[in-house]
Design an enzyme around this catalytic site. Structure first.
Site, PDB file in Angstrom:
ATOM      1  N   ASP A   1       0.805  -1.226   0.000  1.00  0.00           N
ATOM      2  CA  ASP A   1       0.000   0.000   0.000  1.00  0.00           C
ATOM      3  C   ASP A   1       0.834   1.271   0.000  1.00  0.00           C
ATOM      4  OD1 ASP A   1      -2.226  -1.653   0.131  1.00  0.00           O
ATOM      5  OD2 ASP A   1      -2.252  -1.622   2.321  1.00  0.00           O
TER       6      ASP A   1
ATOM      7  N   LYS B   1       2.007   2.070  -5.124  1.00  0.00           N
ATOM      8  CA  LYS B   1       2.546   1.510  -6.375  1.00  0.00           C
ATOM      9  C   LYS B   1       1.609   1.781  -7.555  1.00  0.00           C
ATOM     10  CE  LYS B   1       2.434  -2.464  -4.373  1.00  0.00           C
ATOM     11  NZ  LYS B   1       2.163  -2.085  -2.972  1.00  0.00           N
TER      12      LYS B   1
ATOM     13  N   GLY C   1      -4.462  -4.313  -3.799  1.00  0.00           N
ATOM     14  CA  GLY C   1      -5.471  -3.292  -4.072  1.00  0.00           C
ATOM     15  C   GLY C   1      -4.705  -2.038  -4.426  1.00  0.00           C
ATOM     16  N   HIS C   2      -4.700  -1.679  -5.695  1.00  0.00           N
ATOM     17  CA  HIS C   2      -3.896  -0.550  -6.166  1.00  0.00           C
ATOM     18  C   HIS C   2      -4.826   0.562  -6.628  1.00  0.00           C
ATOM     19  CE1 HIS C   2      -0.362  -3.532  -7.090  1.00  0.00           C
ATOM     20  NE2 HIS C   2      -0.719  -3.507  -5.838  1.00  0.00           N
TER      21      HIS C   2
ATOM     22  N   GLN D   1       2.095  -6.111  -3.290  1.00  0.00           N
ATOM     23  CA  GLN D   1       2.511  -6.199  -1.887  1.00  0.00           C
ATOM     24  C   GLN D   1       3.806  -5.389  -1.688  1.00  0.00           C
ATOM     25  OE1 GLN D   1       1.429  -9.476  -3.470  1.00  0.00           O
ATOM     26  NE2 GLN D   1      -0.478  -8.547  -2.875  1.00  0.00           N
TER      27      GLN D   1
HETATM   28  P1  GDP Z   1      -0.652   0.340  -3.576  1.00  0.00           P
HETATM   29  O1  GDP Z   1      -1.270  -0.927  -3.092  1.00  0.00           O
HETATM   30  O2  GDP Z   1       0.816   0.391  -3.311  1.00  0.00           O
HETATM   31  O3  GDP Z   1      -0.969   0.668  -4.998  1.00  0.00           O
HETATM   32  O4  GDP Z   1      -1.295   1.499  -2.679  1.00  0.00           O
HETATM   33  P2  GDP Z   1      -2.858   1.658  -2.270  1.00  0.00           P
HETATM   34  O5  GDP Z   1      -3.613   2.112  -3.449  1.00  0.00           O
HETATM   35  O6  GDP Z   1      -3.334   0.430  -1.570  1.00  0.00           O
HETATM   36  O7  GDP Z   1      -2.758   2.761  -1.149  1.00  0.00           O
HETATM   37  C1  GDP Z   1      -2.164   3.981  -1.397  1.00  0.00           C
HETATM   38  C2  GDP Z   1      -3.200   5.086  -1.109  1.00  0.00           C
HETATM   39  O8  GDP Z   1      -2.530   6.325  -1.043  1.00  0.00           O
HETATM   40  C3  GDP Z   1      -4.231   5.233  -2.207  1.00  0.00           C
HETATM   41  O9  GDP Z   1      -5.449   5.646  -1.631  1.00  0.00           O
HETATM   42  C4  GDP Z   1      -3.664   6.343  -3.080  1.00  0.00           C
HETATM   43  O10 GDP Z   1      -4.671   7.078  -3.774  1.00  0.00           O
HETATM   44  C5  GDP Z   1      -3.029   7.211  -2.030  1.00  0.00           C
HETATM   45  N1  GDP Z   1      -1.861   7.977  -2.487  1.00  0.00           N
HETATM   46  C6  GDP Z   1      -0.850   7.588  -3.315  1.00  0.00           C
HETATM   47  N2  GDP Z   1       0.083   8.557  -3.409  1.00  0.00           N
HETATM   48  C7  GDP Z   1      -0.347   9.571  -2.616  1.00  0.00           C
HETATM   49  C8  GDP Z   1       0.206  10.845  -2.250  1.00  0.00           C
HETATM   50  O11 GDP Z   1       1.287  11.226  -2.683  1.00  0.00           O
HETATM   51  N3  GDP Z   1      -0.524  11.613  -1.385  1.00  0.00           N
HETATM   52  C9  GDP Z   1      -1.727  11.199  -0.858  1.00  0.00           C
HETATM   53  N4  GDP Z   1      -2.359  12.003  -0.010  1.00  0.00           N
HETATM   54  N5  GDP Z   1      -2.275  10.013  -1.181  1.00  0.00           N
HETATM   55  C10 GDP Z   1      -1.588   9.205  -2.027  1.00  0.00           C
HETATM   56  P1  IMO Z   2      -0.813  -4.204  -2.259  1.00  0.00           P
HETATM   57  O1  IMO Z   2      -0.356  -4.788  -3.569  1.00  0.00           O
HETATM   58  C1  IMO Z   2      -0.960  -4.505   2.098  1.00  0.00           C
HETATM   59  C2  IMO Z   2      -0.910  -8.545   3.784  1.00  0.00           C
HETATM   60  C3  IMO Z   2      -2.190  -8.939   4.517  1.00  0.00           C
HETATM   61  C4  IMO Z   2      -1.617  -9.892   5.553  1.00  0.00           C
HETATM   62  C5  IMO Z   2      -0.505 -10.603   4.767  1.00  0.00           C
HETATM   63  C6  IMO Z   2      -0.922 -11.939   4.155  1.00  0.00           C
HETATM   64  O2  IMO Z   2      -2.099  -3.468  -2.320  1.00  0.00           O
HETATM   65  O3  IMO Z   2       0.295  -3.422  -1.632  1.00  0.00           O
HETATM   66  P2  IMO Z   2      -2.443 -12.595   2.078  1.00  0.00           P
HETATM   67  O4  IMO Z   2      -3.880 -12.304   1.790  1.00  0.00           O
HETATM   68  O5  IMO Z   2      -1.501 -12.122   1.040  1.00  0.00           O
HETATM   69  O6  IMO Z   2      -2.209 -14.030   2.432  1.00  0.00           O
HETATM   70  O7  IMO Z   2      -2.131 -11.784   3.441  1.00  0.00           O
HETATM   71  O8  IMO Z   2      -0.131  -9.725   3.718  1.00  0.00           O
HETATM   72  N1  IMO Z   2      -1.130  -8.065   2.390  1.00  0.00           N
HETATM   73  C7  IMO Z   2      -1.098  -6.784   2.038  1.00  0.00           C
HETATM   74  N2  IMO Z   2      -0.971  -5.664   2.776  1.00  0.00           N
HETATM   75  N3  IMO Z   2      -1.048  -4.421   0.745  1.00  0.00           N
HETATM   76  C8  IMO Z   2      -1.145  -5.541  -0.011  1.00  0.00           C
HETATM   77  O9  IMO Z   2      -1.117  -5.502  -1.362  1.00  0.00           O
HETATM   78  C9  IMO Z   2      -1.220  -6.787   0.628  1.00  0.00           C
HETATM   79  N4  IMO Z   2      -1.338  -8.064   0.193  1.00  0.00           N
HETATM   80  C10 IMO Z   2      -1.271  -8.835   1.283  1.00  0.00           C
HETATM   81  O10 IMO Z   2      -2.812  -7.834   5.102  1.00  0.00           O
HETATM   82  O11 IMO Z   2      -1.010  -9.170   6.571  1.00  0.00           O
HETATM   83 MG    MG Z   3      -2.797  -1.614  -1.814  1.00  0.00          MG
END
Ligand code: GDP
Ligand code: IMO
Ligand code: MG
Length: 415
Positions: free
Chosen positions: A24, A27, A51-52, A231
């Site tokens: 999270d 990416k 979840g991206h 991840q």
């Molecule tokens: P990922 O799994 O690495 O793609 O990240 P996620 O989407 O799960 O979580 C990142 C969250 O941060 C999302 O809600 C993005 O919209 C938000 N985000 C990403 N870059 C920035 C930033 O520079 N500033 C803020 N405020 N939010 C950001």
């Molecule tokens: P993105 O790509 C954050 C964490 C889960 C749990 C552990 C194992 O959005 O960054 P799993 O379901 O993979 O067996 O869970 O890994 N986890 C993540 N945490 N972002 C993710 O993906 C994750 N994918 C798995 O919360 O701790």
């Molecule tokens: Mg994510």
């Protein structure tokens, strides 16, 4: 329009975008921004535990299996051999894109070597979590997307792969049902699994192919390839905080393996790290903040899981972890995300060494002014620049991208 060509040129032909923390990190946003300059966009490992999120023109899109760059209409999209694919989730994502007038199917190839995540893998994931909670007082806190059980089958060499989608799997699934019931006391609906397979066969049966050949022929013809990691490094099955990890290799090497690319193919690796740190699920988190600071970061950063909606645990950067991520992945550029979330902090602690007494911190003065939406490095407050430059110095890698908001445009590109 900003000139980002020097930065894009510095990435070379094959770039991986890899999470440096516990996932999270942002990416999705990085991939979306960089993807417009690449020909092929690929996911390599993991599944719908990812979840991206990207935000385009104020609209939020969350990708679980497809790479985040696929809103750019002309890119070839690959789901690589290292992935585990839950077919109904993939069909949902395809339908969602179609509702936005984006038809991904003609440009999508799914590796015949990728494994299928069945409904029964999800049920088993939940059952195993419950068992761990009962036995040990806590589970791993998985996303319950069936990831662990699907990789269990893969490594036990009894997984079912995408290439088998065209075969009759009824008998195989009936046998699984007996095994599941006898071993784990877990129920399975064979007809529902078969119906999911039939839907997928009809809609994406034509997308299954040899992605290793595809990616190498793209490479030979000079096409550029962007790999979106899933991840984060600290969730890696080998190098992460085992057993509180996911079941795949989340590093740059894992991404290469997942796509059948040789190590020397990689020309750059963007390490994505928040300007602070979060974690979902159980496991160690030495720089976890105390309640009031964690709450502040969670609220300002909207730190709730993109897949499960769970509140994310929040804390501060850990220098030892950043350094480790830098050398594990060969990070050539950092993308420091969510700088704007720290705008109101008085002081910003960073964990610098781990000793017997726990983490030792260095404190940085906050900047107490808004960085939201800033796109020029020189427009950042001096304290924010000092924080960024200290990270560069300590990790020996340049911070090339700095996130200042959720939107596609809210980023500083340095070259
Ligand atoms: P990922 O799994 O690495 O793609 O990240 P996620 O989407 O799960 O979580 C990142 C969250 O941060 C999302 O809600 C993005 O919209 C938000 N985000 C990403 N870059 C920035 C930033 O520079 N500033 C803020 N405020 N939010 C950001
Ligand atoms: P993105 O790509 C954050 C964490 C889960 C749990 C552990 C194992 O959005 O960054 P799993 O379901 O993979 O067996 O869970 O890994 N986890 C993540 N945490 N972002 C993710 O993906 C994750 N994918 C798995 O919360 O701790
Ligand atoms: Mg994510």
């Amino acid at each position: 329009m900003r000139d980002t060509s020097a930065f894009i040129n510095s990435l070379g032909q094959v770039c991986a975008i890899i999470g440096a923390q516990w996932g999270d990190e942002g990416k999705g946003k990085a991939t979306d921004i960089v993807a417009q300059h690449f020909d092929v966009i690929a996911r390599a490992c993991g599944g719908a535990n990812a979840g991206h999120t990207i935000v385009v023109a104020g609209h939020k899109h969350v990708f679980h299996l497809l790479p985040s760059g696929c809103l750019h209409g002309d890119k070839k999209v690959i789901l690589g051999s290292g992935m585990v694919v839950h077919l109904p989730t993939l069909l949902e994502e395809i339908a969602l894109l179609r509702s936005l007038d984006v038809d991904i199917v003609p440009r999508l190839t799914i590796s015949h070597e990728a494994h299928i995540v069945f409904g029964f893998h999800r049920t088993l994931d939940a059952a195993l979590e419950e068992r761990r909670s009962k036995q040990k007082g806590k589970g791993i806190g998985t996303t319950k997307r069936g990831i662990g059980p699907a990789y269990m089958d893969k490594t036990a060499r009894c997984g079912i792969r995408m290439g088998e989608l065209h075969t009759d799997l009824r008998n195989e699934l009936i046998q699984r049902k007996t095994l599941l019931e006898e071993t784990y006391g877990v129920a399975m609906d064979v007809e529902e699994e078969l119906s999911d397979l039939a839907d997928a066969r009809e809609q994406i049966g034509g997308c299954i192919g040899d992605t290793v050949e595809d990616i190498h022929s793209a490479l030979h013809s000079g096409k550029t390839i962007l790999v979106e990691g899933a991840q984060g490094t600290l969730l890696d099955i080998d190098h992460g905080t085992y057993p509180y990890v996911t079941s795949s290799s989340t590093t740059a090497s894992g991404a290469l393996q997942g796509l059948g690319l040789p190590p020397r193919a990689l020309t750059s690796c963007i390490g994505v790290a928040k300007a602070y740190c979060t974690r979902v699920g159980e496991g160690e988190f030495p720089t976890e903040a105390e309640d009031s600071a964690a709450k502040r970061l969670r609220e300002r950063g909207g730190e709730f899981g993109a897949t499960t909606g769970r509140p994310r645990r929040c804390g501060w950067l850990s220098l030892p972890d950043l350094r480790r991520a830098a050398y594990l992945n060969g990070i050539t550029h950092w993308n420091l995300t969510k700088l704007d979330v720290l705008d109101e902090e008085d002081v910003i602690p960073v964990g610098i060494t781990r000793g017997e007494q726990g983490m030792r911190y260095q404190e940085f003065p906050g900047w107490k002014t808004s960085t939201a939406g800033i796109t020029g490095y020189d427009s950042l407050p001096a304290n924010a620049r000092a924080y960024i430059e200290w990270i560069e110095e300590q990790t020996q890698s340049p911070v090339a991208l700095i996130g200042t908001g959720q939107g596609r445009e809210e980023i500083i590109v340095r070259s």
